[in-house]
Design a protein around this motif. Structure first.
Motif, PDB file in Angstrom:
ATOM      1  N   THR A   1       0.693  -1.111   0.210  1.00 20.64           N
ATOM      2  CA  THR A   1       0.061   0.196  -0.282  1.00 20.64           C
ATOM      3  C   THR A   1       0.890   1.024  -0.014  1.00 20.64           C
ATOM      4  N   GLY A   2       2.462   1.466   0.530  1.00 24.07           N
ATOM      5  CA  GLY A   2       3.140   2.341   0.357  1.00 24.07           C
ATOM      6  C   GLY A   2       3.011   2.935   1.647  1.00 24.07           C
ATOM      7  N   ILE A   3       1.863   2.615   2.949  1.00 20.55           N
ATOM      8  CA  ILE A   3       1.358   3.416   3.908  1.00 20.55           C
ATOM      9  C   ILE A   3       2.241   2.672   5.040  1.00 20.55           C
ATOM     10  N   LYS A   4       3.218   3.790   6.128  1.00 23.83           N
ATOM     11  CA  LYS A   4       3.905   2.882   7.193  1.00 23.83           C
ATOM     12  C   LYS A   4       3.899   2.243   7.824  1.00 23.83           C
TER      13      LYS A   4
ATOM     14  N   GLN B   1      -7.587  -5.246   1.424  1.00 23.95           N
ATOM     15  CA  GLN B   1      -8.607  -4.608  -0.148  1.00 23.95           C
ATOM     16  C   GLN B   1      -8.888  -3.794   0.472  1.00 23.95           C
ATOM     17  N   LYS B   2      -9.553  -3.839   2.522  1.00 21.65           N
ATOM     18  CA  LYS B   2      -9.928  -2.647   2.440  1.00 21.65           C
ATOM     19  C   LYS B   2      -8.533  -1.236   2.905  1.00 21.65           C
ATOM     20  N   LEU B   3      -7.617  -1.839   3.589  1.00 17.31           N
ATOM     21  CA  LEU B   3      -6.577  -0.620   3.396  1.00 17.31           C
ATOM     22  C   LEU B   3      -5.841   0.138   2.012  1.00 17.31           C
ATOM     23  N   LEU B   4      -6.000  -1.025   1.272  1.00 15.19           N
ATOM     24  CA  LEU B   4      -5.756  -0.043  -0.597  1.00 15.19           C
ATOM     25  C   LEU B   4      -6.647   0.626  -1.093  1.00 15.19           C
ATOM     26  N   ASN B   5      -8.496   0.527  -0.243  1.00 16.31           N
ATOM     27  CA  ASN B   5      -8.909   1.587  -0.508  1.00 16.31           C
ATOM     28  C   ASN B   5      -8.961   2.981  -0.068  1.00 16.31           C
ATOM     29  N   ILE B   6      -9.078   2.110   1.227  1.00 20.10           N
ATOM     30  CA  ILE B   6      -7.957   3.644   2.827  1.00 20.10           C
ATOM     31  C   ILE B   6      -7.544   4.431   1.634  1.00 20.10           C
ATOM     32  N   THR B   7      -6.582   3.943   1.554  1.00 26.96           N
ATOM     33  CA  THR B   7      -5.116   4.807   1.430  1.00 26.96           C
ATOM     34  C   THR B   7      -5.401   5.574   0.258  1.00 26.96           C
TER      35      THR B   7
ATOM     36  N   ALA C   1      -6.006   1.523 -10.693  1.00 23.36           N
ATOM     37  CA  ALA C   1      -5.996   1.090 -11.462  1.00 23.36           C
ATOM     38  C   ALA C   1      -4.768  -0.349 -10.943  1.00 23.36           C
ATOM     39  N   ILE C   2      -3.762   0.533 -10.723  1.00 23.84           N
ATOM     40  CA  ILE C   2      -2.500  -0.147 -10.025  1.00 23.84           C
ATOM     41  C   ILE C   2      -3.359  -1.007  -8.374  1.00 23.84           C
ATOM     42  N   SER C   3      -3.983   0.013  -7.840  1.00 19.36           N
ATOM     43  CA  SER C   3      -4.240  -1.037  -6.913  1.00 19.36           C
ATOM     44  C   SER C   3      -5.429  -1.751  -6.885  1.00 19.36           C
ATOM     45  N   ALA C   4      -6.017  -2.415  -8.244  1.00 19.07           N
ATOM     46  CA  ALA C   4      -7.829  -2.612  -8.876  1.00 19.07           C
ATOM     47  C   ALA C   4      -6.288  -4.172  -9.393  1.00 19.07           C
ATOM     48  N   PHE C   5      -5.657  -3.845 -10.004  1.00 18.16           N
ATOM     49  CA  PHE C   5      -5.197  -4.680 -10.347  1.00 18.16           C
ATOM     50  C   PHE C   5      -4.151  -6.138  -9.576  1.00 18.16           C
ATOM     51  N   LYS C   6      -3.622  -4.694  -8.508  1.00 19.74           N
ATOM     52  CA  LYS C   6      -2.544  -5.972  -7.147  1.00 19.74           C
ATOM     53  C   LYS C   6      -3.393  -7.013  -6.615  1.00 19.74           C
ATOM     54  N   MET C   7      -4.801  -6.099  -6.260  1.00 23.61           N
ATOM     55  CA  MET C   7      -5.721  -6.801  -6.187  1.00 23.61           C
ATOM     56  C   MET C   7      -6.358  -8.572  -6.329  1.00 23.61           C
ATOM     57  N   ALA C   8      -6.849  -8.098  -8.033  1.00 19.77           N
ATOM     58  CA  ALA C   8      -6.699  -9.132  -9.117  1.00 19.77           C
ATOM     59  C   ALA C   8      -5.245 -10.341  -8.861  1.00 19.77           C
ATOM     60  N   MET C   9      -4.506  -9.718  -8.307  1.00 20.63           N
ATOM     61  CA  MET C   9      -3.223 -10.558  -8.664  1.00 20.63           C
ATOM     62  C   MET C   9      -2.976 -11.085  -7.390  1.00 20.63           C
TER      63      MET C   9
END
Length: 298
Positions: free
Chosen positions: A17-20, A52-58, A95-103
């Motif tokens: 996510t890039g969040i420390k 997935q939640k943290l990616l959306n929060i980010t 899109a990058i977050s979505a592709f990561k979730m797809a992966m």
């Protein structure tokens, strides 16, 4: 055997996510935005839902939403807001977050849905440069840090390859405008990182040139065979990890002695070109720092 990862450490979440990790702990403690599992030694572990939640929060946080406000949103409201704020400006990050979730979920449907939405707003070239290249770089980092497995990396890479091949096929029936110029694209021996080379093949064909695509792990002896069929060849070699820093200069010298004995030209691109000594560079050898750098001279 590589096990598919579906439980993540806090360091994995930081990488994805890039969040420390320190910030994740604060958000978790103060705002209860995540619900980690705990080991017997009290180490936090997170499942796919938490990721997935943290990616959306980010994404929301990056668009000005305070974590205190996000924490008060319902589980259903967060993805709705994410969809609402997606614009041309933010589409890349989403899109990058979505592709990561797809992966992470091996979810082809999510990959195709995200890709098709991007393609409705961008050219394939824009999708590749704006989204796929940053994604590939991030996936490489995630693999190196053991956040994802080889299975994840191969899954997403092969889907991207599929899209490059589909777009290449669309232009292969077009008339070759520059029939006197032939580009031969290949990866050197033991080099298997093919995505960049495949995309270069697409770009060169798009500009009307004839290409001979040889693909991965091609020895010098094999590219000699092509010279019997074509004149005025530009050989393009993509060096990501091979030839290694110790042998790359010997490789270039061998190319000069065995391949560039007529009017052929040799272009090299990739990380390993940084190790080539410029004293070995002649008029018929060019080094490129990026795909954009190379395609700009076509």
């Amino acid at each position: 055997m590589n096990n598919v990862k579906n439980v993540f450490s806090i360091k994995d979440l930081e990488n994805l996510t890039g969040i420390k990790a320190h910030t994740i702990r604060i958000w978790e403690k103060r705002y209860n935005v995540l619900e980690p599992m705990r080991t017997e030694t009290n180490i936090r572990l997170y499942d796919i839902i938490n990721l997935q939640k943290l990616l959306n929060i980010t994404l929301l946080h990056n668009h000005g939403y305070k974590i205190s406000k996000i924490s008060k949103l319902s589980e259903e409201r967060i993805p709705v807001l994410v969809n609402e704020i997606i614009s041309n400006k933010s589409a890349k990050h989403h899109a990058i977050s979505a592709f990561k979730m797809a992966m992470m979920n091996f979810d082809q449907s999510l990959f195709f849905t995200t890709y098709n939405k991007l393609l409705s707003e961008k050219t394939f070239r824009e999708v590749f440069f704006d989204v796929f290249i940053p994604l590939i770089e991030e996936v490489g980092y995630l693999w190196q840090t053991n956040t994802i497995s080889i299975a994840h990396e191969h899954f997403i890479s092969n889907l991207i390859k599929q899209k490059i091949l589909i777009n290449t096929e669309k232009i292969q029936t077009q008339e070759n405008t520059y029939a006197d110029q032939v580009f031969v694209l290949y990866l050197p021996d033991n080099e298997i990182h093919e995505l960049g080379l495949m995309y270069l093949n697409y770009e060169i064909q798009l500009k009307g040139y004839k290409t001979i695509y040889l693909g991965a792990t091609v020895p010098i002896e094999s590219i000699k065979d092509v010279k019997r069929y074509f004149d005025n060849i530009t050989f393009i070699c993509y060096m990501t990890v091979e030839p290694n820093p110790v042998s790359v200069n010997d490789y270039v010298n061998k190319i000069k002695k065995e391949i560039l004995i007529d009017n052929s030209v040799f272009w090299a691109i990739g990380r390993m070109t940084e190790n080539i000594d410029y004293k070995h560079i002649t008029d018929n050898i060019k080094l490129f720092t990026s795909i954009n750098d190379l395609t700009s001279v076509l």
